[in-house]
Write a protein that holds these residues in place. Structure first.
Motif, PDB file in Angstrom:
ATOM      1  N   PRO A 219       0.816  -1.228   0.000  1.00  0.00           N
ATOM      2  CA  PRO A 219       0.000   0.000   0.000  1.00  0.00           C
ATOM      3  C   PRO A 219       0.841   1.266   0.000  1.00  0.00           C
ATOM      4  N   ASP A 220       2.054   1.202   0.543  1.00  0.00           N
ATOM      5  CA  ASP A 220       2.889   2.403   0.579  1.00  0.00           C
ATOM      6  C   ASP A 220       3.259   2.865  -0.825  1.00  0.00           C
ATOM      7  N   LEU A 221       3.396   1.935  -1.772  1.00  0.00           N
ATOM      8  CA  LEU A 221       3.712   2.319  -3.144  1.00  0.00           C
ATOM      9  C   LEU A 221       2.512   2.975  -3.819  1.00  0.00           C
ATOM     10  N   VAL A 222       1.313   2.487  -3.537  1.00  0.00           N
ATOM     11  CA  VAL A 222       0.114   3.118  -4.081  1.00  0.00           C
ATOM     12  C   VAL A 222      -0.021   4.528  -3.527  1.00  0.00           C
ATOM     13  N   ARG A 223       0.265   4.662  -2.256  1.00  0.00           N
ATOM     14  CA  ARG A 223       0.194   5.983  -1.624  1.00  0.00           C
ATOM     15  C   ARG A 223       1.205   6.940  -2.277  1.00  0.00           C
ATOM     16  N   ARG A 224       2.376   6.435  -2.569  1.00  0.00           N
ATOM     17  CA  ARG A 224       3.380   7.277  -3.212  1.00  0.00           C
ATOM     18  C   ARG A 224       2.936   7.701  -4.610  1.00  0.00           C
ATOM     19  N   MET A 225       2.318   6.795  -5.353  1.00  0.00           N
ATOM     20  CA  MET A 225       1.817   7.150  -6.692  1.00  0.00           C
ATOM     21  C   MET A 225       0.886   8.353  -6.623  1.00  0.00           C
ATOM     22  N   VAL A 226      -0.068   8.279  -5.676  1.00  0.00           N
ATOM     23  CA  VAL A 226      -1.052   9.355  -5.568  1.00  0.00           C
ATOM     24  C   VAL A 226      -0.390  10.642  -5.106  1.00  0.00           C
ATOM     25  N   GLU A 227       0.499  10.551  -4.127  1.00  0.00           N
ATOM     26  CA  GLU A 227       1.168  11.737  -3.594  1.00  0.00           C
ATOM     27  C   GLU A 227       2.018  12.431  -4.654  1.00  0.00           C
TER      28      GLU A 227
ATOM     29  N   LEU B 292     -11.374  -1.773  -2.532  1.00  0.00           N
ATOM     30  CA  LEU B 292     -11.108  -1.885  -1.098  1.00  0.00           C
ATOM     31  C   LEU B 292      -9.614  -1.715  -0.820  1.00  0.00           C
ATOM     32  N   ALA B 293      -8.780  -2.384  -1.631  1.00  0.00           N
ATOM     33  CA  ALA B 293      -7.338  -2.257  -1.458  1.00  0.00           C
ATOM     34  C   ALA B 293      -6.875  -0.830  -1.723  1.00  0.00           C
ATOM     35  N   LEU B 294      -7.454  -0.175  -2.747  1.00  0.00           N
ATOM     36  CA  LEU B 294      -7.087   1.201  -3.074  1.00  0.00           C
ATOM     37  C   LEU B 294      -7.489   2.152  -1.951  1.00  0.00           C
ATOM     38  N   ALA B 295      -8.678   1.940  -1.401  1.00  0.00           N
ATOM     39  CA  ALA B 295      -9.132   2.795  -0.296  1.00  0.00           C
ATOM     40  C   ALA B 295      -8.221   2.656   0.912  1.00  0.00           C
ATOM     41  N   GLY B 296      -7.821   1.412   1.210  1.00  0.00           N
ATOM     42  CA  GLY B 296      -6.937   1.201   2.347  1.00  0.00           C
ATOM     43  C   GLY B 296      -5.559   1.780   2.129  1.00  0.00           C
ATOM     44  N   ALA B 297      -5.082   1.739   0.889  1.00  0.00           N
ATOM     45  CA  ALA B 297      -3.723   2.203   0.601  1.00  0.00           C
ATOM     46  C   ALA B 297      -3.639   3.720   0.506  1.00  0.00           C
TER      47      ALA B 297
END
Length: 694
Positions: free
Chosen positions: A98-106, A138-143
């Motif tokens: 999830p940290d990588l997904v968060r980085r993508m968005v940031e 669900l995974a995207l929301a959590g990440a």
């Protein structure tokens, strides 16, 4: 733990994924405008339209991630060249990273869904499609705390590749509010054709806009990373910009912030997956530890048992300078409510071919045990009565009343062979020997539980004792058949009631006092093993907890010098590893067996489990041969590993919990059935003798 492994398998396993890919089909039911149109297909609201990317705008898309190795490198290159992209993530990978997904968005990139398990949706029902999308969200929301309206079907290509199988999926996904994003230019980086070829495949013709397909997961993406670092500045010099899809289309963002229950469900899911991965990592380490312990124990048992057997079966072998030992022996029989067994026990002792005095110490029995012994009127048998005070007190009372310096101790439900006492005391020819362990065997092995315990006694106890004998750190003189030198008992203060395993406690005390403790397999005793699961549970719970108490009681031996220190630094670690830690970790073998059967690799899992079973079978067969036992009971060994062993796991776990929480456990009396009346072969001989007398 099994639940966490199931979560881990659910997210990681390729077995759950559907890898079928449908071949091309007719496209007569697909609107021609869609087939000839752009790569973005909008079927929301019941209408079907397609959208092209404007000229000189490139939407870079990356499928199948995020990947812990390649996605960060891709993001680094994009950041270096100030480019944005769209990442079509799978739910399995997003849940794990999830940290990588968060980085993508940031960092300003856009996220699209690529399903949870990457199946070809043309094979799936609408219910499965909904599940794939929902789990992905669900995974995207959590990440990252968002949801997205962008979707790319797995195994998709350009709009012209849509057919009668994939078009209904596109329509259905549109009805669920998603914009389907297909491909304009395929880099074919998954083929690893080389950096130059990837760049060539990704370059639009004549300044046209494009959606370019690349991958940041699913294999070695080093060529993709290198190509990207060249591709971005080269096309930027040609006037191209690299934007998110909605930026390129001048449309509202595809991202929507989530809150409330949806957000917390997502966070709970990613936290659960992270915990499952972390726990699995710990369990894998535990599995490696138990693997090392199991193989080390088997190796030591086989090697040292062979050494012990060669040594004791040499023609010139003698226990010591005073061999043979012929002096009389006092046999102590502590008895509490042993009315069903005590007559067989005493009669077997009377037949001993070694001079003995027999003391039955009645520990406040309420079933007439003492009276039964007195009514027998057998020579050399005395009864000592006391109020119920427990087995250690009964044994100390017997020691005080014993007339001889060599003392044999046994249980009230055990029968000896005529030669047992003689064989048991021969090691006392060596004046350094303070105690001797005999060979306890199961007499009631005609039931399934009895057969399993028979295997355990022959392999787990007696093979172990040969090993510990060679290492000079025997942990336990069995209560069913053991002998002691009175002087040794006096020096350590007799039998203690500090623990529930007084036999283990006294043995460790003798080691620390400098006495040798040895094992003789010829001194056989036949005992009645518990008949029911409840009785077995009570016995093993007491044994496990008592062993832990004894280890804790004698823990100072670890730092002491002399014989005590040697036992503390050799015996205590071995006993702790093989009798406490290894059984505690052993359930991991079965947990990972279930995991492997469910999630794969099934073949390797089954082979590994049967490999361990084969090693156990070899050790068991070797132990049976050494004990001159028939191998027939080993037929039930696989079933024992699947069922009987699980009970032992739970007993040990309960013992650990009791120990760690400071609980107290009372000495528990087992209910005996009196099924061991004589050693094998004795019944027929007794019948012949009685017939001759008549």
């Amino acid at each position: 733990m099994m639940g966490m492994l199931l979560v881990r398998g659910y997210v990681h396993s390729e077995v759950l994924a559907d890898h079928r890919v449908r071949p091309d089909a007719a496209a007569d039911r697909v609107p021609q405008a869609i087939l000839d149109g752009g790569p973005v297909v909008d079927t929301r609201g019941g209408q079907a339209t397609s959208i092209d990317v404007p000229d000189h705008r490139i939407v870079l898309t990356f499928d199948d991630g995020p990947d812990p190795r390649w996605t960060p490198q891709v993001l680094d290159v994009l950041a270096k060249h100030h480019a944005h992209a769209v990442f079509f993530i799978t739910g399995t990978m997003a849940s794990r990273y999830p940290d990588l997904v968060r980085r993508m968005v940031e960092e300003g990139h856009e996220i699209g869904l690529h399903t949870f398990n990457h199946p070809d949706l043309s094979y799936q029902s609408t219910k499965r499609i909904d599940w794939e999308l929902t789990q992905n969200q669900l995974a995207l929301a959590g990440a990252a705390g968002i949801r997205t309206s962008l979707f790319r079907p797995p195994y998709s290509a350009t709009a012209s590749a849509l057919d009668n199988n994939t078009w209904p999926v596109t329509q259905y996904v549109g009805s669920r509010g998603y914009l389907t994003v297909l491909t304009g230019d395929d880099s074919e980086d998954w083929r690893r054709p080389g950096v130059a070829e990837i760049i060539r495949n990704s370059t639009p013709a004549d300044g046209e806009g494009a959606i370019v397909l690349m991958h940041d997961s699913g294999g070695d993406r080093s060529q993709t990373v290198r190509a990207l670092d060249t591709y971005l500045p080269r096309l930027a010099r040609q006037g191209y910009t690299f934007e998110n899809l909605t930026e390129a289309l001048d449309a509202p963002s595809a991202h929507t912030r989530v809150s409330g229950l949806e957000l917390w469900k997502g966070r709970a899911w990613t936290a659960l997956v992270t915990a499952a991965d972390d726990l699995t990592g710990i369990l894998v380490v535990g599995l490696a530890v138990i693997g090392v312990l199991v193989f080390a124990r088997f190796g030591l048992m086989l090697l040292l048992s062979a050494v012990h057997t060669r040594r004791t079966r040499r023609p010139d072998f003698a226990w010591g300078p005073n061999a043979p030992v012929t002096e009389p022996v006092s046999v102590l029989v502590p008895a509490y409510n042993e009315a069903k067994c005590i007559e067989s026990t005493v009669r077997s002792l009377v037949k001993s071919d070694h001079p003995v005095e027999i003391l039955v110490v009645d520990d406040g029995s309420s079933d007439g045990t003492a009276r039964i012994v007195e009514d027998l009127g057998l020579p050399g048998v005395r009864v000592v009565r006391q109020l119920n005070a427990g087995k250690p007190a009964a044994l100390n009372r017997g020691i005080a009343n014993a007339r001889h310096d060599l003392i044999v101790m046994m249980d009230g439900d055990t029968v000896f062979e005529p030669s047992t006492v003689r064989e048991l005391v021969q090691p006392f020819a060596d004046p350094r020997v303070g105690a001797v362990a005999g060979n306890a065997k199961v007499g009631n092995k005609d039931t399934l539980i009895g057969a399993w315990q028979h295997i355990e006694y022959v392999m787990g106890f007696n093979l172990d004792r040969r090993m510990y004998d060679v290492l000079r750190c025997m942990p336990t003189i069995p209560g069913a058949v053991g002998a002691f030198r009175r002087g040794a008992l006096d020096r350590v203060g007799g039998m203690s009631d500090d623990t529930l395993a007084e036999d283990t406690d006294i043995t460790m005390a003798l080691h620390r006092d400098g006495w040798k403790v040895v094992y003789t397999e010829k001194a056989r005793a036949w005992t009645e093993a518990p008949e029911s699961v409840q009785q077995l549970w009570s016995q093993r719970y007491r044994w496990c907890y008592g062993t832990m108490q004894a280890i804790w009681k004698h823990r100072r031996a670890l730092v002491e010098g002399g014989p005590s220190g040697r036992f503390g630094r050799v015996g205590l670690p071995l006993v702790s590893l093989f009798m406490v830690v290894a059984p505690l970790l052993a359930p991991l073998i079965d947990l990972f067996l279930i995991y492997g059967l469910l999630f794969g690799p099934t073949g390797k899992t089954i082979a590994a489990w049967f490999g361990v079973l084969a090693i156990q079978a070899v050790c068991a067969a070797y132990a049976f041969v050494l004990d001159k036992e028939r191998l027939t009971p080993l037929i039930s060994l696989p079933l024992q590993q699947l069922l009987y062993r699980q009970l032992m796991y739970i007993v040990l776990l309960q013992s650990w919990i009791t120990a760690l929480t400071g609980g107290r456990l009372r000495w528990q009396k087992l209910r005996r059935m009196g099924q061991v009346a004589a050693p094998p072969g004795e019944e027929a001989r007794t019948a012949v003798e009685e017939g001759a007398a008549r």
